[in-house]
Design an enzyme around this catalytic site. Structure first.
Site, short mmCIF file in Angstrom:
data_model
loop_
_atom_site.label_atom_id
_atom_site.label_comp_id
_atom_site.label_asym_id
_atom_site.label_seq_id
_atom_site.Cartn_x
_atom_site.Cartn_y
_atom_site.Cartn_z
N TRP A 185 -11.16 -5.71 -7.41
CA TRP A 185 -9.92 -5.75 -7.99
C TRP A 185 -9.19 -7.36 -8.91
O TRP A 185 -10.12 -7.62 -8.06
CB TRP A 185 -9.07 -5.21 -6.85
CG TRP A 185 -7.82 -5.80 -6.97
CD1 TRP A 185 -6.97 -5.09 -7.46
CD2 TRP A 185 -6.66 -7.08 -7.50
NE1 TRP A 185 -5.51 -5.46 -8.20
CE2 TRP A 185 -5.67 -7.14 -7.78
CE3 TRP A 185 -6.73 -8.34 -6.04
CZ2 TRP A 185 -4.05 -8.13 -7.25
CZ3 TRP A 185 -5.83 -9.20 -6.39
CH2 TRP A 185 -4.78 -9.35 -7.13
N GLU A 226 -10.39 -0.82 -8.34
CA GLU A 226 -9.01 -0.69 -7.06
C GLU A 226 -7.97 -0.85 -9.11
O GLU A 226 -8.27 -2.13 -8.87
CB GLU A 226 -8.92 -1.56 -5.83
CG GLU A 226 -7.38 -1.87 -5.56
CD GLU A 226 -7.23 -3.08 -4.33
OE1 GLU A 226 -8.37 -3.80 -4.17
OE2 GLU A 226 -6.15 -2.30 -3.64
N LYS A 228 -3.44 -1.13 -9.85
CA LYS A 228 -2.50 -2.16 -9.40
C LYS A 228 -0.85 -1.61 -10.38
O LYS A 228 -1.92 -1.46 -11.75
CB LYS A 228 -2.69 -2.56 -9.60
CG LYS A 228 -1.75 -3.67 -8.90
CD LYS A 228 -1.78 -5.35 -8.12
CE LYS A 228 -0.94 -5.49 -7.29
NZ LYS A 228 -0.14 -6.43 -6.45
N ASP A 259 -4.52 1.50 -3.34
CA ASP A 259 -3.90 1.14 -2.31
C ASP A 259 -2.40 2.05 -1.93
O ASP A 259 -2.11 2.11 -3.69
CB ASP A 259 -4.06 -0.44 -3.07
CG ASP A 259 -3.67 -1.22 -2.07
OD1 ASP A 259 -2.13 -0.84 -1.46
OD2 ASP A 259 -3.98 -2.49 -2.07
N HIS A 262 -0.06 0.07 -4.54
CA HIS A 262 0.27 0.18 -5.69
C HIS A 262 0.64 1.14 -7.09
O HIS A 262 0.01 1.47 -7.86
CB HIS A 262 -1.83 0.12 -5.66
CG HIS A 262 -2.19 -1.44 -5.32
ND1 HIS A 262 -3.27 -2.24 -5.85
CD2 HIS A 262 -1.88 -2.34 -5.29
CE1 HIS A 262 -3.79 -2.99 -5.31
NE2 HIS A 262 -2.54 -3.22 -4.92
N HIS A 286 -6.79 1.49 0.84
CA HIS A 286 -6.08 -0.27 1.10
C HIS A 286 -4.89 0.53 1.55
O HIS A 286 -4.19 1.07 1.24
CB HIS A 286 -6.05 -0.51 0.05
CG HIS A 286 -7.81 -0.97 -0.07
ND1 HIS A 286 -7.50 -2.67 -0.68
CD2 HIS A 286 -8.75 -1.91 0.62
CE1 HIS A 286 -8.71 -3.63 -0.93
NE2 HIS A 286 -9.32 -2.15 -0.02
N ASP A 294 5.25 -4.24 -3.96
CA ASP A 294 3.65 -3.96 -2.87
C ASP A 294 3.26 -5.01 -2.08
O ASP A 294 3.03 -6.01 -1.88
CB ASP A 294 2.12 -3.99 -3.97
CG ASP A 294 0.64 -4.72 -3.85
OD1 ASP A 294 0.80 -4.12 -2.60
OD2 ASP A 294 0.03 -5.52 -4.32
N ASP A 296 2.94 -5.56 1.59
CA ASP A 296 1.76 -5.61 1.75
C ASP A 296 2.26 -5.90 3.58
O ASP A 296 1.87 -6.86 3.83
CB ASP A 296 0.84 -7.00 1.70
CG ASP A 296 -0.70 -5.96 0.64
OD1 ASP A 296 -1.06 -5.19 0.46
OD2 ASP A 296 0.37 -6.87 -0.26
N ASP A 326 -4.71 -3.28 3.95
CA ASP A 326 -5.35 -3.90 3.50
C ASP A 326 -3.20 -5.15 3.82
O ASP A 326 -2.77 -3.85 3.09
CB ASP A 326 -4.89 -4.06 1.82
CG ASP A 326 -4.74 -4.72 0.73
OD1 ASP A 326 -4.98 -6.43 1.48
OD2 ASP A 326 -5.24 -4.81 -0.40
C1 LIG Z 1 -6.89 -9.30 -1.53
C2 LIG Z 1 -7.11 -7.96 -1.92
O1 LIG Z 1 -8.26 -7.91 -2.42
C3 LIG Z 1 -5.70 -7.43 -2.21
O2 LIG Z 1 -5.00 -7.42 -1.46
C4 LIG Z 1 -6.00 -6.38 -3.00
O3 LIG Z 1 -6.57 -5.75 -2.47
C5 LIG Z 1 -4.97 -5.83 -3.35
O4 LIG Z 1 -4.08 -4.95 -2.91
C6 LIG Z 1 -4.21 -7.22 -4.76
O5 LIG Z 1 -3.12 -6.53 -4.56
MN LIG Z 2 -6.04 -3.91 -1.90
#
Ligand SMILES: C[C@H](O)[C@H](O)[C@@H](O)C(=O)CO
Ligand SMILES: [Mn+2]
Length: 418
Positions: A185, A226, A228, A259, A262, A286, A294, A296, A326
């Site tokens: 990523w 990955e 986004k 993810d 994303h 993820h 996003d 998390d 993630d």
């Molecule tokens: C830290 C990770 O690699 C990161 O979260 C990545 O996977 C991601 O989702 C970035 O938005």
């Molecule tokens: Mn991710």
């Protein structure tokens, strides 16, 4: 085992058996599923290589809950605690910045030896390892571009780092006897509308082709890419968009990483799994929880998590799906975050496995949508909790919220003394 847990389990089994579901078989299957716990939840994505560097790359951690891990040993201890409260045997997902070394090395100089501490620990614990090059939180990523950079020297630095990462991953796979999934990523993108969307994508494609030019046996390493939609500071354009990596992954035989945070806020990844796996051998997830962006957040058992689990189970897609987590929440106990998110992910898979899938598919095929809706809704209150409790107890892990007392005790005895 607690008699009440066994009794309620036996009662629950009868209800599921009436719909042809063999709960013992389900639990056996569940115990084979590995979830990859992301190490970066343990220290708010700081890593050990460049401790004074701020997190960058369009991602952010909020909160300053005390006790985050500051050394590889602390992080491993914390992971051991979390894993002892989660049923099953799993994997740990490392980022390159988590190298376990006293040497002063930059990302392009990393070698397998810098991760030997992790390999020895994983062997000892019976865990698998996954890996990620870290293309952020570094001076050479300061302007937001890495593998698609227009400066050849900077681009080369990141290519070298990514190539080194694959060698480290290969070492993990060889040493641990199970493939390491290496996820690529990069944050590359523009805050404002670009004039030229194409050139950075051409450069990213060329960089990736060079990184992947060396063949590595898939029994040791599986590459994933990955995408986004946007990040902080790349709101208008991300080079590695979903379409970019769909095309890249499908034409190059790479796993596509989805993810959950994303995509557009109303777009879900659960609806993409069956399509992608028609054309791709493997997938990486993820599992995350975007709250308005996003963000998390720690994974909860919400509708999307259930839908992801249902899609994987109903389509028999689990054998080809690598499930990683993630999220990074710095506002709560770091270990509790792992435990809550991972237990929820496993619990959602169990719930999905305890649905009368064949019966539901038949009913749908026959066009009886009334029965389909009725059964799906009724199964939402079937006693999966009794099966979950039994599963936790049978795996030697705490039943229901009993794990919380253990995390609180660890907080007092270990985390608050750091
Ligand atoms: C830290 C990770 O690699 C990161 O979260 C990545 O996977 C991601 O989702 C970035 O938005
Ligand atoms: Mn991710």
């Amino acid at each position: 085992m607690d008699q009440t847990v066994t009794n309620t389990y036996n009662e629950a089994k009868k209800l599921y058996a009436a719909h042809g579901i063999n709960v013992d078989e389900v639990l056996e299957k569940l115990s084979q599923i590995k979830i990859s716990l992301h190490c970066w939840q343990g220290d708010d994505v700081r890593g050990f290589l460049f401790k004074d560097k701020e997190l960058s790359g369009g991602i952010a951690v909020t909160g300053s809950y005390p006790g985050r891990a500051g050394t590889p040993d602390e992080l491993r201890k914390d992971l051991e605690k979390a894993l002892s409260l989660i049923p099953g045997k799993h994997k740990v997902n490392l980022h390159a910045i988590y190298a376990d070394t006293d040497e002063k090395v930059d990302l392009d100089e990393l070698e397998p030896k810098h991760f030997q501490g992790w390999v020895d620990w994983a062997k000892d614990q019976g865990l698998g390892l996954d890996f990620n090059p870290t293309c952020f939180s570094h001076p050479k990523a300061a302007d937001g571009f890495t593998l698609s950079h227009s400066d050849e020297e900077i681009r080369r630095f990141w290519i070298t780092h990514c190539k080194a990462s694959r060698k480290i991953a290969e070492h993990f796979g060889r040493e641990l006897g199970q493939p390491c999934v290496t996820n690529f990523w990069v944050p590359d993108g523009y805050k404002d509308t670009p004039v030229d969307r194409l050139s950075p994508r051409v450069r990213l494609k060329e960089s990736l082709d060079e990184i992947f030019s060396e063949e590595i046996d898939p029994q040791y390493n599986i590459d994933a890419v990955e995408s986004k939609l946007f990040g902080i500071g790349s709101e208008s354009y991300v080079v590695g968009s979903h379409e970019f990596y769909m095309g890249y992954g499908l034409t190059r035989g790479k796993a596509i990483c989805l993810d959950a945070g994303h995509f557009h806020p109303t777009e879900v990844i659960s609806n993409k799994l069956s399509s992608i796996l028609m054309f791709s051998e493997q997938l990486l997830l993820h599992v995350s929880r975007p709250v308005r962006w996003d963000s998390d957040h720690v994974v909860t058992m919400d509708d999307e998590l259930m839908d992801i689990a249902r899609e994987l189970v109903r389509g028999d897609l689990l054998p080809r799906t690598n499930i990683g987590l993630d999220f990074f929440d710095g506002s709560i106990n770091h270990i509790a975050a792992w435990v809550i998110g991972t237990r929820n992910t496993i619990k959602a898979l169990l719930r999905a496995m305890l649905e009368p899938i064949e019966e539901l598919k038949r009913i749908e095929q026959e066009g009886d949508y009334t029965s389909r809706l009725a059964l799906v809704e009724e199964f939402k209150s079937y006693p999966f909790g009794a099966v979950w409790d039994y599963y936790c107890a049978s795996q030697g892990t705490p039943v229901r919220e009993q794990w919380l007392a253990e995390v609180k005790a660890y907080e007092q005895e270990v985390l608050l003394k750091r």
